[in-house]
Every structure is written in structure tokens, then in C-alpha cells.
Design an enzyme around this catalytic site. Structure first.
Site, short mmCIF file in Angstrom:
data_model
loop_
_atom_site.label_atom_id
_atom_site.label_comp_id
_atom_site.label_asym_id
_atom_site.label_seq_id
_atom_site.Cartn_x
_atom_site.Cartn_y
_atom_site.Cartn_z
N ASP A 43 -5.75 -6.51 5.35
CA ASP A 43 -6.94 -5.95 4.73
C ASP A 43 -7.87 -7.08 4.29
O ASP A 43 -9.07 -7.10 4.61
CB ASP A 43 -6.50 -5.10 3.51
CG ASP A 43 -7.61 -4.22 2.99
OD1 ASP A 43 -8.70 -4.21 3.60
OD2 ASP A 43 -7.40 -3.55 1.97
N TYR A 65 0.82 -1.21 0.00
CA TYR A 65 0.00 0.00 0.00
C TYR A 65 0.86 1.26 0.00
O TYR A 65 0.37 2.34 0.30
CB TYR A 65 -0.94 0.01 1.21
CG TYR A 65 -2.06 -1.01 1.09
CD1 TYR A 65 -1.81 -2.30 0.69
CD2 TYR A 65 -3.37 -0.66 1.37
CE1 TYR A 65 -2.82 -3.24 0.57
CE2 TYR A 65 -4.40 -1.59 1.26
CZ TYR A 65 -4.11 -2.88 0.85
OH TYR A 65 -5.13 -3.80 0.73
N LYS A 81 4.00 -14.87 3.64
CA LYS A 81 4.22 -15.70 2.45
C LYS A 81 5.73 -15.67 2.18
O LYS A 81 6.19 -15.40 1.06
CB LYS A 81 3.40 -15.11 1.28
CG LYS A 81 3.30 -15.99 0.06
CD LYS A 81 2.33 -17.13 0.20
CE LYS A 81 2.42 -18.07 -0.99
NZ LYS A 81 1.57 -19.27 -0.86
N ASP A 94 -2.07 -18.51 2.85
CA ASP A 94 -3.12 -19.33 2.22
C ASP A 94 -3.63 -20.40 3.20
O ASP A 94 -4.84 -20.63 3.32
CB ASP A 94 -2.67 -19.96 0.89
CG ASP A 94 -1.20 -20.28 0.83
OD1 ASP A 94 -0.47 -19.88 1.76
OD2 ASP A 94 -0.76 -20.93 -0.13
#
Ligand code: ATP
Length: 335
Positions: A230, A126, A173, A206
Site C-alpha cells: 500500500d 489489514y 522486514k 526501508d
């Protein structure tokens, strides 16, 4: 009771003015004395001033140090920097905190979810650093710094200690984004060493999404970067009844902005169908931040009591009550 204190009020776009008006009326009904400084931000302001988050709004919050904010929409496409991102970055509101808890009576898949999302709010994907490299090729930069990663990890552990929570789960991740998510994770590990009473675990995003859907009760505090936070905030809202019932806050060293997880919901704006509970609960978080714990507790009980009765459920919860029905009930139950 504290003396009058000033709070910036940003009604926002879409359903924002309706739900902020409801939240203000509930705060006022508790008897806590607040002087609201009403300022405008959002798409109408953008048409007038070329910025959806004018400097005057930021200055008001710098002065009052606390704001209650309605949602502001961000159109997709060029030329409109997200006012929400601008607000968080300009005021260094580095911690986005979203408590997600089941509410008796609210239809949801699970009955005893009780977790807190702690999301890094100032960097990651972001950062707004995107450019076209060549026709048909764009590049978006994910910025991760040691300073911001340590700061958000420290915030999460301090929150866990304060709220007597027992486990922090860092979501990442790092198997793919070895440097950026790797640094975020390494910082969390470094901070964890100072909090031996709090369990620390790591989970790939995930897998986390799957486990949240299949067994959310195993989570306590989730520590995430900006994008993952988010996305999983909305997922977690879905676990406890949806966007109409989940509050949020954006906390910095000097100031804090309280707002619901939901957006401006243009499809129901002006129809008085919106569920104001998310913003009412955000206002109660604000009162807690201001040291008004008794008033915050009263609001939370009144919301729980109201939502326990399906006659007060708005359309998002499968009912036909209006924003005014629910607000009146919360006010009546304040006691
Ligand atoms: P934005 O661009 O501002 O994010 P959006 O419509 O994409 O707006 P949301 O505003 O979060 O995203 O709305 C998603 C869906 O949830 C919409 O159908 C909306 O009507 C519904 N919704 C969101 N907030 C509420 C609320 N407080 N009460 C009832 N329904 C809501």
C-alpha cells in the site's frame, strides 16, 4: 468483437463519479460492447444502510465477475470498516497489481521507470484484528499464512513469466518480524525455485524505499505484503507523475476489480479538476483481462499521446486542463 458482457460499475465517493463516467465514455468509444450494472457503495450508502460495501454490490460482482470501481474514502476512527478492505477480503481478490511506468511528457524525476507492484491483498496488518488490551494499550494483529503467501508469490512469478519480466524482488522486514515476514519470505523463496529463468532477490523495506527513490530503474516486479504494498504503491506513483496516472487491479480466482491507486480526493470533488487517466488506464487493464487487447492498446496509446502534450495536463501534473479536456482528447485520439 466479443458479445455484450456485463461489468459492475461502482462510481464511489468524491471524484469517483466524475472519473468513472470519463472511463466509461472512453471504453464505449472503443466500440467494445459492455452492459454496465451500476451499483452504489461508499459513504452516502453507509448513511442509508449502515454499510459502505453492501452485500448487493458484492453479489453483483460475484455474478458479473468483473468490476470497474471509483475510489471510496475510509474515515479514520471507530465504527467504519474500510469498504475497500471488505471488498478485497469478501471476494478473495488476493492480488493487487499496479503497473508503474513513466509516461513521456509527464513531469517526473525519472524517464524510464517500468515496474509492477504485486501486493498481497487479503491479510497482513489489514486483517482488521485490533483491540484494546488495557487503557492506553492497543494490539493490532498481523496475520500471515503460508497459503496466502505462496499464492501471491506464485501470482507474481506467473505475471513475470507472462510479461517477460526478468526479476522479482521480495520486500520484507524479516530481520525484525522474524515469524510473520519470515514466513512471507520463505514462501517466496520456495516458489522462486520453480522459475529458474526469473532472477529472485530479497530486500528490506526501508532499503527498498531508499533505492526506489534513488534508482527505481533497477526494479522490475516488486512482491510485497499488504501494508508495504500500500505504502510503496503511492511512493512509486510519485516516481512517474503521481496518483492521477497510475492504474490498478485487484485479482482473485473468480473475479477482478479494477480501480486507480488514488483515493476520493474530497478537496477537488465535483470541480472537474481530477485527472481521469488513472481510472481510464485501469479500464484498459480491465479490457485486457476481458481479452480485448486491441481496445486496451488503443486506449493506452491515446492516453500517452494526450499526456505528451502539456496543454492536456490537469492541475496534479502542473497544468490547467480540466477532466473534460483530457477525456475529450483521449477520445479523439483513439483512432
Ligand atoms: P481518501 O481518504 O479517499 O484516500 P485522500 O484525499 O486522503 O482521500 P487521495 O484521494 O489519494 O487521498 O488524494 C491525495 C491528494 O492527491 C489530494 O490532494 C488529491 O486532490 C490528489 N489527487 C488524488 N487523485 C487525483 C486525481 N485523479 N487527479 C488529481 N488529483 C488527485
Amino acid at each position: 468483437m466479443a458479445n455484450d458482457r456485463e461489468v459492475t460499475l461502482i462510481p464511489g465517493d468524491g471524484i469517483g463519479p466524475e472519473v468513472t463516467e470519463a472511463a466509461v465514455s472512453i471504453v464505449e468509444a472503443t466500440g467494445v460492447s459492455i452492459q454496465w450494472e451500476r451499483v452504489e457503495a461508499g459513504s452516502d450508502v453507509f448513511q442509508k444502510y449502515g454499510s459502505a460495501m453492501p452485500e448487493g454490490v458484492l453479489n453483483s460482482i460475484r455474478r458479473t465477475r468483473v468490476a470497474l470501481k471509483g475510489p471510496i474514502g475510509t474515515p479514520i476512527g471507530d465504527g467504519f470498516k474500510s469498504p475497500n478492505v471488505a471488498l478485497r477480503q469478501s471476494l478473495e481478490l488476493y492480488a493487487c497489481v499496479r503497473p508503474v511506468a513513466s509516461i513521456p511528457g509527464v513531469p517526473s524525476r525519472y524517464e524510464d521507470v517500468d515496474l509492477v507492484i504485486v501486493r498481497e491483498n487479503t491479510e497482513g496488518l489489514y486483517s482488521g484484528l485490533e483491540h484494546r488490551v488495557a487503557p492506553g494499550v492497543v494490539e493490532s494483529l498481523k496475520i500471515v499464512t503460508e497459503a496466502a503467501s505462496l499464492r501471491i508469490a506464485r501470482y507474481a512469478f506467473e505475471l513475470a513469466r507472462r510479461e517477460r519480466r526478468s526479476r522479482i524482488t521480495a520486500v520484507h522486514k524479516a530481520n525484525i518480524m522474524k515469524l510473520s515476514d519470515g514466513l512471507f519470505l520463505e514462501c517466496a523463496r520456495r516458489v522462486a525455485v520453480d522459475y529458474s529463468e526469473i532472477a529472485f532477490e530479497e530486500i528490506i523495506i526501508d532499503n527498498c524505499a531508499m533505492q526506489l527513490v534513488s534508482d527505481p530503474r533497477r526494479f522490475d516486479v516488486l512482491l510485497l505484503d499488504n501494508l508495504y504494498g500500500d505504502i510503496l504503491s503511492d511512493l512509486c506513483a510519485g516516481l512517474v507523475g503521481g496518483l492521477g496516472v497510475v492504474p490498478g487491479s485487484n485479482i482473485g480466482e473468480d473475479c477482478a476489480v479494477f480501480e486507480a491507486v488514488h483515493g476520493s480526493a474530497p478537496d477537488i470533488a465535483g470541480k472537474r479538476l481530477a485527472n481521469p487517466c488513472a481510472l481510464i488506464l485501469s479500464a484498459s487493464q480491465m479490457l485486457r483481462y476481458l481479452g480485448e487487447d486491441a481496445a486496451a492498446n488503443r486506449i493506452e496509446s491515446a492516453v500517452r499521446e494526450t499526456l505528451a502534450d502539456t496543454r492536456h495536463h490537469t492541475r496534479d501534473l502542473g497544468g490547467s486542463a480540466t477532466l473534460d479536456d483530457i477525456t475529450t482528447s483521449v477520445r479523439d485520439k483513439l483512432g
